[in-house]
Design an enzyme around this catalytic site. Structure first.
Site, PDB file in Angstrom:
ATOM      1  N   CYS A 140      34.782  44.135  40.229  1.00  0.00           N
ATOM      2  CA  CYS A 140      34.451  42.995  41.059  1.00  0.00           C
ATOM      3  C   CYS A 140      33.187  43.189  41.892  1.00  0.00           C
ATOM      4  CB  CYS A 140      35.640  42.736  41.979  1.00  0.00           C
ATOM      5  SG  CYS A 140      37.202  43.114  41.178  1.00  0.00           S
ATOM      6  N   CYS A 144      38.085  43.221  52.152  1.00  0.00           N
ATOM      7  CA  CYS A 144      39.118  44.136  51.642  1.00  0.00           C
ATOM      8  C   CYS A 144      38.505  45.518  51.403  1.00  0.00           C
ATOM      9  CB  CYS A 144      39.723  43.598  50.347  1.00  0.00           C
ATOM     10  SG  CYS A 144      40.548  42.018  50.591  1.00  0.00           S
ATOM     11  N   CYS A 156      31.503  37.483  49.944  1.00  0.00           N
ATOM     12  CA  CYS A 156      32.874  37.295  50.435  1.00  0.00           C
ATOM     13  C   CYS A 156      32.985  37.928  51.810  1.00  0.00           C
ATOM     14  CB  CYS A 156      33.866  37.951  49.485  1.00  0.00           C
ATOM     15  SG  CYS A 156      35.598  37.636  49.943  1.00  0.00           S
ATOM     16  N   CYS A 184      37.184  46.674  47.764  1.00  0.00           N
ATOM     17  CA  CYS A 184      36.506  45.682  46.916  1.00  0.00           C
ATOM     18  C   CYS A 184      34.991  45.729  47.083  1.00  0.00           C
ATOM     19  CB  CYS A 184      37.030  44.293  47.267  1.00  0.00           C
ATOM     20  SG  CYS A 184      36.264  42.968  46.341  1.00  0.00           S
ATOM     21  N   CYS A 219      36.388  34.738  34.256  1.00  0.00           N
ATOM     22  CA  CYS A 219      36.700  35.083  35.637  1.00  0.00           C
ATOM     23  C   CYS A 219      35.564  34.519  36.495  1.00  0.00           C
ATOM     24  CB  CYS A 219      36.806  36.604  35.773  1.00  0.00           C
ATOM     25  SG  CYS A 219      37.117  37.133  37.471  1.00  0.00           S
ATOM     26  N   GLU A 279      28.435  36.351  40.020  1.00  0.00           N
ATOM     27  CA  GLU A 279      28.946  37.003  38.810  1.00  0.00           C
ATOM     28  C   GLU A 279      30.055  36.194  38.154  1.00  0.00           C
ATOM     29  OE1 GLU A 279      28.482  41.638  40.192  1.00  0.00           O
ATOM     30  OE2 GLU A 279      30.354  40.938  39.344  1.00  0.00           O
TER      31      GLU A 279
HETATM   32  N1  SAH Z   1      39.764  36.595  47.093  1.00  0.00           N
HETATM   33  C1  SAH Z   1      40.693  36.391  46.029  1.00  0.00           C
HETATM   34  C2  SAH Z   1      40.089  36.355  44.650  1.00  0.00           C
HETATM   35  C3  SAH Z   1      39.014  37.354  44.336  1.00  0.00           C
HETATM   36  S1  SAH Z   1      39.518  39.036  44.161  1.00  0.00           S
HETATM   37  C4  SAH Z   1      41.794  37.414  46.124  1.00  0.00           C
HETATM   38  O1  SAH Z   1      41.759  38.250  47.010  1.00  0.00           O
HETATM   39  O2  SAH Z   1      42.724  37.330  45.352  1.00  0.00           O
HETATM   40  C5  SAH Z   1      40.388  39.068  42.640  1.00  0.00           C
HETATM   41  C6  SAH Z   1      41.299  40.265  42.477  1.00  0.00           C
HETATM   42  O3  SAH Z   1      40.542  41.464  42.249  1.00  0.00           O
HETATM   43  C7  SAH Z   1      42.124  40.519  43.714  1.00  0.00           C
HETATM   44  O4  SAH Z   1      43.460  40.825  43.405  1.00  0.00           O
HETATM   45  C8  SAH Z   1      41.403  41.698  44.301  1.00  0.00           C
HETATM   46  O5  SAH Z   1      42.206  42.351  45.220  1.00  0.00           O
HETATM   47  C9  SAH Z   1      41.054  42.486  43.053  1.00  0.00           C
HETATM   48  N2  SAH Z   1      40.099  43.572  43.275  1.00  0.00           N
HETATM   49  C10 SAH Z   1      39.116  43.644  44.189  1.00  0.00           C
HETATM   50  N3  SAH Z   1      38.499  44.835  44.141  1.00  0.00           N
HETATM   51  C11 SAH Z   1      39.089  45.541  43.165  1.00  0.00           C
HETATM   52  C12 SAH Z   1      38.889  46.847  42.643  1.00  0.00           C
HETATM   53  N4  SAH Z   1      37.955  47.674  43.111  1.00  0.00           N
HETATM   54  N5  SAH Z   1      39.706  47.245  41.625  1.00  0.00           N
HETATM   55  C13 SAH Z   1      40.658  46.423  41.130  1.00  0.00           C
HETATM   56  N6  SAH Z   1      40.882  45.172  41.582  1.00  0.00           N
HETATM   57  C14 SAH Z   1      40.112  44.724  42.591  1.00  0.00           C
END
Ligand code: SAH
Length: 350
Positions: free
Chosen positions: A337, A119, A115, A122, A108, A95
């Protein structure tokens, strides 16, 4: 050019391309000429490179692939956000999102296919990492967006590596990628217009600070204390918050640059007044911004958006922490994301 299987042209920094060209007995200006065709004139078919000799055009066709990722799906939101599902050469789906801010057009970019950081909030992590993307596959994401914008006489001005994947888990490719898009002879995206975001891989934060680049760093923090961070982000089990913050201080010292902390506000998890106070004291004396992010709800996940963003921001601001609340994009499409890719069932299908 050698006769091995074609290499992706966009994987090459200008200096590596020059080395390759020279090693094959060509003049170094050839590399600049190719960059000019591909990045400035948007010509990606050697046949159309009119000032390149016929025999060299043939060799180029054998040596390089100039193929861009294929657009498998595209969704446009009312606010101008455009989400692309891109198919890479091996069929992997990735994406990439175009967001339109008042200051420019932001891509982006994803850094990995899936990944493995896991988290809790996410969607990207719903599909585990199968591989890192090459620098050229990341450049390709930018070119698809820049070509799309070009049709409306616009251009790509900013890049954030905040799509699927952990950039510091794919460090070398990401660094080549930023060097290529930053190069004036390629896309010429200003270093200060490029941001790499990490979940907090400490040794890479330290290394990044010493690269001598003016590129921005964002850290996904999402918690004001160790316990909450471990609950939300498995990476926190391997790296303590104290070590993370001390690596951030080191980064600021080495790079002379301010860094950004991303903090998703999640209802009842990390959004209390106490959390705001804790966060302010954690970041005391550190040259940084806090970017508060409204949670993008993911249906597979149990978290809800906080209603306390303004209050949380005010508490931070009153303690001297520079704080912004992130603008939301594409809420009427699957812009959270990883959601579009999840809907399509992941990658490796044609
Ligand atoms: N792995 C890297 C980059 C990808 S995630 C990182 O962790 O920074 C990019 C951003 O999107 C991160 O801050 C992540 O925590 C956030 N993100 C992921 N899922 C999300 C969600 N459901 N709502 C809002 N932000 C989210």
């Amino acid at each position: 050019m050698e006769r091995a299987s074609p290499r992706l042209f966009y994987d090459f920094t200008l200096s590596r391309l020059s080395e390759l060209v020279v090693a094959e007995g060509e003049k170094p200006y050839r590399a600049r000429q190719l960059f000019e065709w591909v990045y400035k004139k948007r010509v990606r078919d050697p046949e159309l490179m009119s000032d390149v000799s016929k025999s060299y055009r043939e060799r180029l066709k054998e040596a390089f692939s100039f193929a861009l990722p294929e657009v498998a799906a595209r969704q446009e939101a009312r606010d101008g956000t455009v989400k692309f599902l891109l198919r890479m050469g091996d069929g992997s789906l990735v994406e990439t999102v175009l967001m339109r801010y008042d200051y420019g057009n932001v891509a982006c970019v994803s850094s990995e296919v899936g990944c493995s950081m896991g988290c809790a909030f996410c969607a990207s992590g719903l599909l585990k990492k199968t591989r890192g993307l090459s620098s050229g596959e990341m450049v390709g994401q930018c070119l698809v967006i820049d070509d799309f914008l070009h049709q409306g006489n616009e251009r790509l001005s900013h890049v954030v590596v905040m799509g699927t994947g952990e950039p510091f888990d794919n460090y070398d490719a990401v660094m080549d990628f930023v060097r290529i898009i930053n190069d004036d002879r390629a896309l010429g995206i200003g270093a200060r217009h490029i941001t790499v975001s990490t979940c907090g891989i400490i040794e890479k934060i330290r290394r990044y600070g010493k690269e001598g680049l003016q590129i921005n760093l964002a850290i996904s923090l999402h918690a004001s204390n160790e316990k909450t961070r471990r609950l939300l982000m498995p990476i926190a089990r391997g790296y303590s918050m104290d070590d993370l913050i001390s690596a951030c201080h080191q980064y600021v010292e080495d790079s002379g640059r301010r860094l950004t902390f991303e903090y998703i506000l999640i209802d009842g998890i990390n959004d209390s007044d106490e959390n705001a106070r804790e966060l302010a004291s954690l970041l005391k004396g550190l040259l940084c911004y806090v970017n508060l992010i409204p949670l993008n709800p993911v249906k597979e996940k149990p978290f809800a958006r906080s209603k306390r963003a303004r209050r949380f921001a005010d508490l931070l601001l009153s303690r001297g922490v520079k704080t912004t609340i992130r603008k939301e994009f594409g809420t009427d499409i699957d812009a959270a994301c990883g959601q579009l890719r999840v809907k399509y069932g992941g990658g490796n299908q044609r």
